[in-house]
Design a protein around this motif. Structure first.
Motif, short mmCIF file in Angstrom:
data_model
loop_
_atom_site.label_atom_id
_atom_site.label_comp_id
_atom_site.label_asym_id
_atom_site.label_seq_id
_atom_site.Cartn_x
_atom_site.Cartn_y
_atom_site.Cartn_z
N THR A 10 25.99 -7.79 0.30
CA THR A 10 24.86 -7.95 -0.62
C THR A 10 23.85 -6.81 -0.51
O THR A 10 22.87 -6.80 -1.26
CB THR A 10 24.13 -9.27 -0.33
N GLY A 268 28.27 -14.19 0.06
CA GLY A 268 27.57 -12.92 0.23
C GLY A 268 27.17 -12.74 1.68
O GLY A 268 26.60 -13.63 2.31
N LEU A 328 26.63 -15.73 -6.32
CA LEU A 328 26.96 -16.16 -4.96
C LEU A 328 26.89 -17.68 -4.81
O LEU A 328 25.98 -18.34 -5.32
CB LEU A 328 26.02 -15.51 -3.95
#
Length: 434
Positions: A10, A268, A328
């Motif tokens: 991320t 993530g 996510l």
């Protein structure tokens, strides 16, 4: 019931994805790389022994797992074989458990020569220096877009392959000689190296979309392994200081041949602070004793390049952007133990522009990134050790509050927390594979 799980970064890469993929791989039948090349560096620590993988999927240390290299990966055949042999020397035989997409573009010596030549050019009117790994990733993706790339499947017809290889080398040699004043590439050496490993490569080459879609039909669990990170994505990253592939969830489908409706969960991975390698925007970057703490305690050297990583506080603005772009399902926080001993911990919750306006979204244009000052929220740190803790309730109360505050700020659940480098040093609040 099988699941298709995506695990990706991320931030700007180096979030610790390799460990998490390795940890969850016992639940998987396949682990799939869908983008990037050997510019990735995924570090796995098992019983104190460190293994760094660059091309091979991180789940291959589990002997039942089949590793797949999708069409979105640019493949250096020499580095692939070196990595296979490296694992063999460690007693891990993977050659019969690797499948390569016949559509994967080949990364060859002329791509590396071009990449390095460009990075030497300092005059930004001629070329933009971004601090790449120098491994030829950009040039081979350029070949793919320009429709001159050679693919693994092209090796089936060696006569045609040789013809197009000669054309490509002539093209690159013209540029290397006339524009960059660098040494040219010898065609005979390139074709010789390819021929030596051609049969090995073709023995691993199969129809990856067919295999993956059959896996879905048979309820097998598949883990899709991201390389680099969201803000190095060619479309959604801090352009032009990005990599040349799609590191976000959208790259899973185009880089492997699986449809979006087949994805069940997207995890993530983010550090509890932030790092990046190379040049480019970094709003929360530090240049003080905290930077030294993150560098020294976190051992922040690039696993692919050995370069020092830049460090900074966790950026919630960027993290929220990653959550949106990737849809996510949950987060995994890594390197919580590196925050041990810090009296206070800062979290960037917004940016302030030079005109005083506060914003809570990341900009797109590169010049707009230069206009940002982070706005921090400070929360108490903890003096106790979190290293190796495997239960959330055993964490120091301040560490629990830190995790809960991040969860509140980003609006999705934190399902996993890494408290050390070894695969066992993890708190699993929710296993995405179950």
């Amino acid at each position: 019931m099988g699941k298709n799980i995506v695990i990706l970064g991320t931030q700007w890469g180096d979030e610790g994805k390799g460990k998490i993929i390795d940890l969850l791989s016992p639940y998987a039948h396949y682990v799939v790389r869908f983008q990037g090349g050997h510019n990735a560096g995924h570090t796995l620590v098992v019983n104190g022994h460190k293994t760094i993988l660059h091309l091979l999927p991180s789940g291959l240390l589990h002997e039942h797992v089949i590793g797949i290299i999708g069409n979105g990966v640019v493949l250096s055949p020499v580095d692939l074989m070196n990595e296979i042999n490296m694992l063999k020397e460690q007693g891990v035989c993977v050659k019969d458990r690797i499948i390569i997409s016949e559509a994967a573009p080949l990364l060859l010596s002329y791509h590396i020569a071009m990449d390095k030549a460009r990075e030497k050019i300092i005059d930004k009117n001629i070329n933009l220096v971004i601090g790449t790994t120098g491994r030829g990733i950009g040039p081979v993706y350029e070949d793919q877009v320009a429709r001159r790339a050679l693919h693994i499947g092209d090796l089936k017809n060696i006569k045609c392959f040789s013809t197009y290889l000669k054309k490509n080398i002539d093209y690159y040699n013209f540029l290397l000689s006339n524009y960059y004043h660098e040494e040219t590439i010898n065609y005979d050496n390139v074709i010789k190296n390819i021929l030596e490993i051609r049969s090995d490569l073709l023995s691993m080459t199969k129809d990856v979309p067919e295999i993956l879609n059959m896996a879905c039909k048979n309820n097998h669990t598949v883990i899709f392994e991201g390389a680099q990170g969201t803000f190095l994505d060619i479309d959604h990253g801090t352009y032009p200081y990005v990599t040349s592939s799609n590191c976000t969830a959208g790259g899973v489908c185009s880089g492997s041949g699986i449809g979006p409706l087949s994805i069940n969960y997207i995890l993530g991975v983010t550090k509890c602070y932030t790092t990046r390698v190379g040049l480019g925007p970094f709003p929360t970057e530090l240049f003080d004793e905290i930077d030294l703490h993150f560098f020294n305690v976190g051992k922040e050297l690039g696993s692919s390049t050995g370069r020092r990583r830049r460090t900074g506080w966790l950026d919630i603005v960027a993290l929220r952007r990653s959550i949106k772009i990737n849809s996510l399902s949950g987060l995994c926080m890594t390197k919580l133990d590196i925050l041990d001993g810090l009296k206070n911990i800062k979290i960037c919750i917004a940016y302030k522009l030079s005109n005083g306006i506060e914003i809570t979204n990341t900009p797109f244009c590169i010049n707009d990134w230069n206009d940002l000052t982070p706005i921090y929220k400070t929360i108490p740190g903890w003096m106790e050790s979190t290293a190796g803790i495997k239960s959330f309730n055993l964490l120091p109360l301040a560490a629990q509050n830190y995790i809960l505050e991040i969860e509140r700020l980003v609006g999705i659940s934190i399902d996993m927390i890494s408290t050390g480098a070894d695969r066992t040093e993890t708190i699993i609040l929710k296993n995405p594979c179950i």
